[in-house]
Motif scaffolding. Structure first.
Motif, short mmCIF file in Angstrom:
data_model
loop_
_atom_site.label_atom_id
_atom_site.label_comp_id
_atom_site.label_asym_id
_atom_site.label_seq_id
_atom_site.Cartn_x
_atom_site.Cartn_y
_atom_site.Cartn_z
N PRO A 1 -3.53 5.04 7.28
CA PRO A 1 -2.35 5.28 8.12
C PRO A 1 -1.41 4.07 8.18
O PRO A 1 -0.24 4.21 8.55
CB PRO A 1 -2.94 5.61 9.50
N GLU A 2 -1.92 2.90 7.80
CA GLU A 2 -1.07 1.70 7.82
C GLU A 2 -0.31 1.49 6.52
O GLU A 2 0.34 0.47 6.33
CB GLU A 2 -1.87 0.44 8.16
N ALA A 3 -0.35 2.46 5.60
CA ALA A 3 0.36 2.32 4.33
C ALA A 3 1.82 1.93 4.57
O ALA A 3 2.45 2.41 5.51
CB ALA A 3 0.28 3.64 3.54
N GLY B 1 -8.36 0.83 -0.77
CA GLY B 1 -6.93 0.78 -0.42
C GLY B 1 -6.54 -0.46 0.35
O GLY B 1 -5.45 -1.02 0.15
N MET B 2 -7.44 -0.92 1.23
CA MET B 2 -7.09 -2.05 2.08
C MET B 2 -7.00 -3.37 1.31
O MET B 2 -6.51 -4.36 1.83
CB MET B 2 -8.08 -2.18 3.25
N ILE C 1 0.87 -1.18 0.00
CA ILE C 1 0.00 0.00 0.00
C ILE C 1 0.91 1.23 0.00
O ILE C 1 1.72 1.42 0.91
CB ILE C 1 -0.91 0.03 1.24
N ILE C 2 0.77 2.04 -1.05
CA ILE C 2 1.62 3.23 -1.18
C ILE C 2 0.73 4.47 -1.16
O ILE C 2 -0.24 4.56 -1.93
CB ILE C 2 2.44 3.18 -2.48
N ALA C 3 1.03 5.39 -0.25
CA ALA C 3 0.27 6.64 -0.15
C ALA C 3 1.13 7.78 -0.66
O ALA C 3 2.30 7.90 -0.28
CB ALA C 3 -0.11 6.88 1.31
N ILE C 4 0.56 8.61 -1.54
CA ILE C 4 1.27 9.80 -2.01
C ILE C 4 0.39 11.01 -1.70
O ILE C 4 -0.74 11.13 -2.20
CB ILE C 4 1.56 9.76 -3.52
N ASP C 5 0.88 11.88 -0.83
CA ASP C 5 0.16 13.11 -0.50
C ASP C 5 1.02 14.31 -0.88
O ASP C 5 2.23 14.18 -1.11
CB ASP C 5 -0.13 13.14 1.01
N GLY C 6 0.38 15.47 -0.89
CA GLY C 6 1.12 16.69 -1.19
C GLY C 6 0.18 17.76 -1.73
O GLY C 6 -0.99 17.47 -2.01
N PRO C 7 0.68 18.98 -1.88
CA PRO C 7 -0.18 20.09 -2.32
C PRO C 7 -0.57 19.98 -3.79
O PRO C 7 -0.03 19.16 -4.53
CB PRO C 7 0.71 21.32 -2.08
#
Ligand code: DC
Length: 235
Positions: free
Chosen positions: A143-145, A125-126, A7-13
């Motif tokens: 949050p478990e990414a 996602g899960m 599981i890959i999370a990409i955040d940002g503006p």
């Protein structure tokens, strides 16, 4: 051998290149690419389309709770990364209109809207083997990414990229207006009460100023192979 993150999370503006990176990473790993911003955009478009007062939080929240947003593989070769369907209508390009840009941050600031959409995102996602892109994926949705990337860039660099993107499609753009809009959205997204934009404590921060899309992709791919990188360090 290191196990690849599932599981890959990409955040940002806004306009930091998250979607471009997410798509390339997902393709390289054979994972699902899921851009959660399209869900906030779809609800915003539908609310405008139905003539709702966007300041009416209860009405917009009810709409988010009732609406099934469908993200499907691209049906046309017109530059789209996916199809977005709502109510049997293809709204893939509608959700990119300036009217949606202007209103989406307000809709995304409503707690009830976020709850409804985050629950759907979390379910997807899960299942794993996913690259999920947004503002709160590493902090709230997943949050478990296994790998969290916070992709940052200066407002000027992001405005310049958006400006060039519009020109390259043959459109007209005003750099100063784009920069002002980028700053306005940053302000709303990072100061809202619910799930504000911020890096997760265990995110790897990648600042893409001066990097092109391929360099950012290679940096991220390296993180998938070497996940022991120091958390929350500037990569
Ligand atoms: O990434 P984008 O520009 O398509 O996002 C549209 C809006 O939705 C933007 O104002 C931020 C918001 N958003 C959010 O609050 N949380 C997410 N996970 C994704 C997008």
């Amino acid at each position: 051998m290191n196990k690849k993150p599932e599981i890959i999370a990409i955040d940002g503006p806004a306009a930091s290149g998250k979607s471009t990176l997410g798509r390339r990473l997902a393709d390289a790993l054979g994972y699902l690419f899921f851009d959660t911003g399209v869900m906030y955009r779809a609800v915003t478009w539908l609310a405008l389309h139905r003539g709702l007062n966007l300041a009416d939080e209860a009405a917009v929240t009810a709409l988010a709770e009732q609406t099934a947003i469908d993200v499907r593989p691209p049906s046309r070769d017109d530059g789209r990364m996916y199809d977005i369907w709502v109510d049997d209508r293809d709204i893939t390009w509608e959700i990119r209109k300036p009217e949606v840009d202007r209103n989406v941050s307000l809709v995304a600031s409503y707690g009830g809207v976020r709850r409804a959409l985050s629950a759907q995102q979390r379910r997807i996602g899960m299942r794993g083997r996913v690259v999920m892109v947004g503002r709160d994926i590493g902090t709230v949705v997943l949050p478990e990414a296994d790998l969290k990337i916070y992709l940052d860039a200066s407002a000027e660099e992001r405005a310049r990229r958006r400006y060039e993107e519009i020109l390259s499609r043959g459109g007209e753009a005003d750099y100063d207006q784009i920069l002002a809009a980028v700053r306005r959205r940053d302000e709303i997204d990072s100061t809202r009460d619910v799930a504000p934009l911020r890096p997760a404590a265990d995110a790897v921060i990648v600042n893409s100023d001066g990097m092109d899309a391929t360099q950012v992709f290679q940096r991220a791919l390296a993180l998938c192979v070497q996940p022991e990188e120091k958390p929350n360090g500037v990569a």
